[in-house]
Design a protein around this motif. Structure first.
Motif, PDB file in Angstrom:
ATOM      1  N   VAL A 165      -2.905  -7.873   2.812  1.00  0.00           N
ATOM      2  CA  VAL A 165      -2.233  -6.721   2.202  1.00  0.00           C
ATOM      3  C   VAL A 165      -2.083  -5.614   3.243  1.00  0.00           C
ATOM      4  CG1 VAL A 165      -2.360  -4.942   0.405  1.00  0.00           C
ATOM      5  CG2 VAL A 165      -3.234  -7.265  -0.061  1.00  0.00           C
ATOM      6  N   PHE A 166      -0.836  -5.175   3.472  1.00  0.00           N
ATOM      7  CA  PHE A 166      -0.600  -3.985   4.276  1.00  0.00           C
ATOM      8  C   PHE A 166      -0.685  -2.775   3.355  1.00  0.00           C
ATOM      9  CE2 PHE A 166       0.644  -6.815   7.553  1.00  0.00           C
ATOM     10  CZ  PHE A 166       0.651  -6.099   8.743  1.00  0.00           C
ATOM     11  N   HIS A 167      -1.849  -2.110   3.385  1.00  0.00           N
ATOM     12  CA  HIS A 167      -2.056  -0.924   2.560  1.00  0.00           C
ATOM     13  C   HIS A 167      -1.210   0.222   3.083  1.00  0.00           C
ATOM     14  CE1 HIS A 167      -4.124   2.986   2.601  1.00  0.00           C
ATOM     15  NE2 HIS A 167      -4.615   2.695   3.787  1.00  0.00           N
ATOM     16  N   CYS A 168      -0.719   1.048   2.142  1.00  0.00           N
ATOM     17  CA  CYS A 168       0.130   2.200   2.507  1.00  0.00           C
ATOM     18  C   CYS A 168       1.164   1.751   3.540  1.00  0.00           C
ATOM     19  CB  CYS A 168      -0.704   3.363   3.021  1.00  0.00           C
ATOM     20  SG  CYS A 168       0.255   4.870   3.259  1.00  0.00           S
ATOM     21  N   TYR A 169       1.951   0.786   3.167  1.00  0.00           N
ATOM     22  CA  TYR A 169       2.920   0.195   4.089  1.00  0.00           C
ATOM     23  C   TYR A 169       3.683   1.304   4.800  1.00  0.00           C
ATOM     24  CZ  TYR A 169       6.733  -2.476   6.023  1.00  0.00           C
ATOM     25  OH  TYR A 169       7.630  -3.029   6.902  1.00  0.00           O
ATOM     26  N   SER A 170       3.762   1.205   6.136  1.00  0.00           N
ATOM     27  CA  SER A 170       4.357   2.281   6.916  1.00  0.00           C
ATOM     28  C   SER A 170       5.443   1.796   7.863  1.00  0.00           C
ATOM     29  CB  SER A 170       3.274   3.022   7.723  1.00  0.00           C
ATOM     30  OG  SER A 170       2.592   2.129   8.593  1.00  0.00           O
ATOM     31  N   GLY A 171       5.831   0.544   7.744  1.00  0.00           N
ATOM     32  CA  GLY A 171       6.860   0.007   8.621  1.00  0.00           C
ATOM     33  C   GLY A 171       8.264   0.265   8.086  1.00  0.00           C
ATOM     34  N   ASP A 172       9.240  -0.345   8.723  1.00  0.00           N
ATOM     35  CA  ASP A 172      10.630  -0.211   8.298  1.00  0.00           C
ATOM     36  C   ASP A 172      11.105  -1.520   7.689  1.00  0.00           C
ATOM     37  OD1 ASP A 172      10.874  -1.875  10.501  1.00  0.00           O
ATOM     38  OD2 ASP A 172      11.897  -0.382  11.756  1.00  0.00           O
ATOM     39  N   ALA A 173      12.411  -1.603   7.423  1.00  0.00           N
ATOM     40  CA  ALA A 173      12.957  -2.807   6.798  1.00  0.00           C
ATOM     41  C   ALA A 173      12.821  -4.024   7.706  1.00  0.00           C
ATOM     42  CB  ALA A 173      14.420  -2.574   6.428  1.00  0.00           C
ATOM     43  N   ARG A 174      12.954  -3.815   9.025  1.00  0.00           N
ATOM     44  CA  ARG A 174      12.809  -4.940   9.955  1.00  0.00           C
ATOM     45  C   ARG A 174      11.402  -5.512   9.893  1.00  0.00           C
ATOM     46  NH1 ARG A 174      10.394  -6.034  14.342  1.00  0.00           N
ATOM     47  NH2 ARG A 174       9.542  -3.925  14.480  1.00  0.00           N
ATOM     48  N   MET A 175      10.403  -4.637   9.881  1.00  0.00           N
ATOM     49  CA  MET A 175       9.027  -5.118   9.789  1.00  0.00           C
ATOM     50  C   MET A 175       8.765  -5.746   8.425  1.00  0.00           C
ATOM     51  SD  MET A 175       5.458  -3.094  10.475  1.00  0.00           S
ATOM     52  CE  MET A 175       3.919  -3.736   9.800  1.00  0.00           C
ATOM     53  N   ALA A 176       9.391  -5.227   7.383  1.00  0.00           N
ATOM     54  CA  ALA A 176       9.222  -5.822   6.049  1.00  0.00           C
ATOM     55  C   ALA A 176       9.692  -7.272   6.052  1.00  0.00           C
ATOM     56  CB  ALA A 176       9.985  -5.012   5.010  1.00  0.00           C
ATOM     57  N   ALA A 177      10.749  -7.551   6.800  1.00  0.00           N
ATOM     58  CA  ALA A 177      11.224  -8.928   6.895  1.00  0.00           C
ATOM     59  C   ALA A 177      10.211  -9.812   7.610  1.00  0.00           C
ATOM     60  CB  ALA A 177      12.568  -8.961   7.624  1.00  0.00           C
ATOM     61  N   VAL A 178       9.552  -9.273   8.641  1.00  0.00           N
ATOM     62  CA  VAL A 178       8.508 -10.005   9.350  1.00  0.00           C
ATOM     63  C   VAL A 178       7.342 -10.298   8.404  1.00  0.00           C
ATOM     64  CG1 VAL A 178       6.822  -9.910  11.232  1.00  0.00           C
ATOM     65  CG2 VAL A 178       9.142  -9.039  11.584  1.00  0.00           C
ATOM     66  N   CYS A 179       6.921  -9.282   7.653  1.00  0.00           N
ATOM     67  CA  CYS A 179       5.816  -9.460   6.705  1.00  0.00           C
ATOM     68  C   CYS A 179       6.188 -10.470   5.622  1.00  0.00           C
ATOM     69  CB  CYS A 179       5.455  -8.120   6.075  1.00  0.00           C
ATOM     70  SG  CYS A 179       4.650  -6.949   7.191  1.00  0.00           S
ATOM     71  N   ALA A 180       7.430 -10.416   5.169  1.00  0.00           N
ATOM     72  CA  ALA A 180       7.870 -11.335   4.119  1.00  0.00           C
ATOM     73  C   ALA A 180       7.806 -12.784   4.598  1.00  0.00           C
ATOM     74  CB  ALA A 180       9.286 -10.978   3.677  1.00  0.00           C
ATOM     75  N   ARG A 181       8.249 -13.016   5.821  1.00  0.00           N
ATOM     76  CA  ARG A 181       8.202 -14.384   6.348  1.00  0.00           C
ATOM     77  C   ARG A 181       6.775 -14.893   6.452  1.00  0.00           C
ATOM     78  NH1 ARG A 181      12.451 -12.377   9.643  1.00  0.00           N
ATOM     79  NH2 ARG A 181      11.025 -11.961  11.380  1.00  0.00           N
ATOM     80  N   ALA A 182       5.839 -13.982   6.729  1.00  0.00           N
ATOM     81  CA  ALA A 182       4.432 -14.377   6.856  1.00  0.00           C
ATOM     82  C   ALA A 182       3.714 -14.418   5.511  1.00  0.00           C
ATOM     83  CB  ALA A 182       3.715 -13.403   7.791  1.00  0.00           C
ATOM     84  N   GLY A 183       4.359 -13.910   4.458  1.00  0.00           N
ATOM     85  CA  GLY A 183       3.734 -13.891   3.144  1.00  0.00           C
ATOM     86  C   GLY A 183       2.756 -12.754   2.941  1.00  0.00           C
ATOM     87  N   TYR A 184       2.884 -11.680   3.727  1.00  0.00           N
ATOM     88  CA  TYR A 184       1.987 -10.536   3.604  1.00  0.00           C
ATOM     89  C   TYR A 184       2.447  -9.623   2.462  1.00  0.00           C
ATOM     90  CZ  TYR A 184       0.758 -11.783   8.457  1.00  0.00           C
ATOM     91  OH  TYR A 184       0.376 -12.454   9.606  1.00  0.00           O
ATOM     92  N   PHE A 185       1.490  -9.172   1.669  1.00  0.00           N
ATOM     93  CA  PHE A 185       1.791  -8.191   0.633  1.00  0.00           C
ATOM     94  C   PHE A 185       2.023  -6.825   1.281  1.00  0.00           C
ATOM     95  CE2 PHE A 185      -0.600 -11.422  -1.656  1.00  0.00           C
ATOM     96  CZ  PHE A 185       0.100 -11.544  -2.849  1.00  0.00           C
ATOM     97  N   MET A 186       2.924  -6.053   0.683  1.00  0.00           N
ATOM     98  CA  MET A 186       3.213  -4.688   1.134  1.00  0.00           C
ATOM     99  C   MET A 186       2.942  -3.739  -0.016  1.00  0.00           C
ATOM    100  SD  MET A 186       6.701  -5.687   3.210  1.00  0.00           S
ATOM    101  CE  MET A 186       6.843  -7.297   2.389  1.00  0.00           C
ATOM    102  N   SER A 187       1.973  -2.856   0.172  1.00  0.00           N
ATOM    103  CA  SER A 187       1.559  -1.924  -0.875  1.00  0.00           C
ATOM    104  C   SER A 187       2.120  -0.544  -0.571  1.00  0.00           C
ATOM    105  CB  SER A 187       0.031  -1.871  -0.963  1.00  0.00           C
ATOM    106  OG  SER A 187      -0.369  -1.046  -2.036  1.00  0.00           O
TER     107      SER A 187
END
Length: 324
Positions: free
Chosen positions: A221-243
């Motif tokens: 889980v990425f708490h207090c997600y602070s990245g941008d849309a590009r990083m969100a795509a990276v997290c999505a591919r890895a299956g990481y939750f974004m809070s």
């Protein structure tokens, strides 16, 4: 700062005021915001710090439940706070715990801490609850990590975190201690089958690098997600939750709203990070789990869905992320 389940104080050690007005009749920044309209579908606050908020745990839980926030994840940031989180989760059915050394805590253990908010160049920045102390080197960090390992084995502890990297005020020596601590927390989470809760401040690339090198736990889980849309795509591919926290409502946080808009629905969580990051229109006033509905409604607007639909997804995602 030692705490107990009967009451909580602010980082300065003073009880948070319940609210007062200025001579002009306007509410000041210490006022607790009003209760929002209840959610129609109950949700969880996936990341909060009850030990830094005013009142009792029972009061905070009752207030949250009255607006549809029926579960909270209490997060540890140091040894005292992690022990308190585990004890509080054991005493309250609506509370789940995570335990860890905050990224800024690890350098303080290794290099020492003069107390207050000003840290030496090599140590972690920000406010420390432990006060002034001498550095204990790597051996002291190993001892602290052993205690986190012991706590992580407890049934009521559902995650290991918040851990990660924070480069906001941290010098080179502090970064080395942070990364060693982060790698150890990843190993602890995997060995105990617990979620990994990540604090990532100004360190996106290195956090993602360490996760790849170590192999992330199944639930991250990425708490207090602070990245941008590009990083969100990276997290999505890895299956990481974004809070997402209350700062998704801030005027200058378009990058967060862009990320939220593209994050897969099944990987999105909501949190307060209370008492910090109070959502607009109450920014700057004390945050608490009962304000989750304000953020949920803002998130629903960004994603173009109704709040019940989003709340249903958020509740299921949080339970899946933390295994309860």
């Amino acid at each position: 700062m030692p705490s107990n389940t009967s009451g909580r104080t602010t980082p300065s050690g003073r009880t948070t005021p319940s609210g007062r007005t200025t001579p002009s009749g306007r509410s000041d920044k210490s006022d607790a915001p009003p209760l929002p309209a209840p959610l129609g579908v109950p949700v969880a606050d996936s990341h909060t710090h009850l030990d830094m908020q005013s009142g009792t745990v029972a009061e905070a839980l009752a207030k949250a439940a009255s607006v549809g926030v029926t579960t909270v994840v209490q997060v540890g940031c140091d040894l005292a706070g992690s022990r308190w989180a585990a004890e509080t989760a054991a005493a309250h059915e609506a509370v789940h715990a995570t335990v860890a050394l905050h990224p800024n805590e690890a350098p303080r253990i290794v290099h020492g801490d003069p107390g207050g908010t000003s840290q030496p160049p090599g140590a972690g920045g920000g406010w420390s609850r432990q006060g002034a102390r001498s550095g204990g080197g790597d051996a002291a960090l190993d001892d602290a990590l052993a205690e986190i390992d012991r706590l992580a084995a407890l049934e009521q502890v559902k995650g290991v975190g918040e851990t990660g990297l924070d480069y906001f005020r941290t010098g080179p020596e502090g970064k080395e201690a942070q990364e060693r601590s982060f790698r150890a927390h990843i190993e602890i989470a995997k060995r105990h089958g617990k979620a990994l809760v990540i604090h990532d401040r100004d360190a996106h690339d290195d956090v993602l690098r360490v996760l790849k090198e170590e192999g992330a736990p199944e639930r991250t889980v990425f708490h207090c997600y602070s990245g941008d849309a590009r990083m969100a795509a990276v997290c999505a591919r890895a299956g990481y939750f974004m809070s997402f926290a209350g700062n998704v409502t801030f005027k200058n946080a378009q990058n967060l709203r862009d990320a939220l808009a593209v994050a897969p629905a099944e990987l999105v969580l909501v949190e307060t990070d209370a008492p910090f990051l109070t959502p607009v229109p109450y920014r700057g006033r004390p945050n608490a789990p009962y304000l989750v509905p304000v953020t949920v409604r803002a998130m629903a607007a960004v994603r173009g869905v109704d709040e019940d639909t989003l709340a249903t997804v958020l509740a299921a995602n949080t339970a899946r992320a933390f295994g309860y």
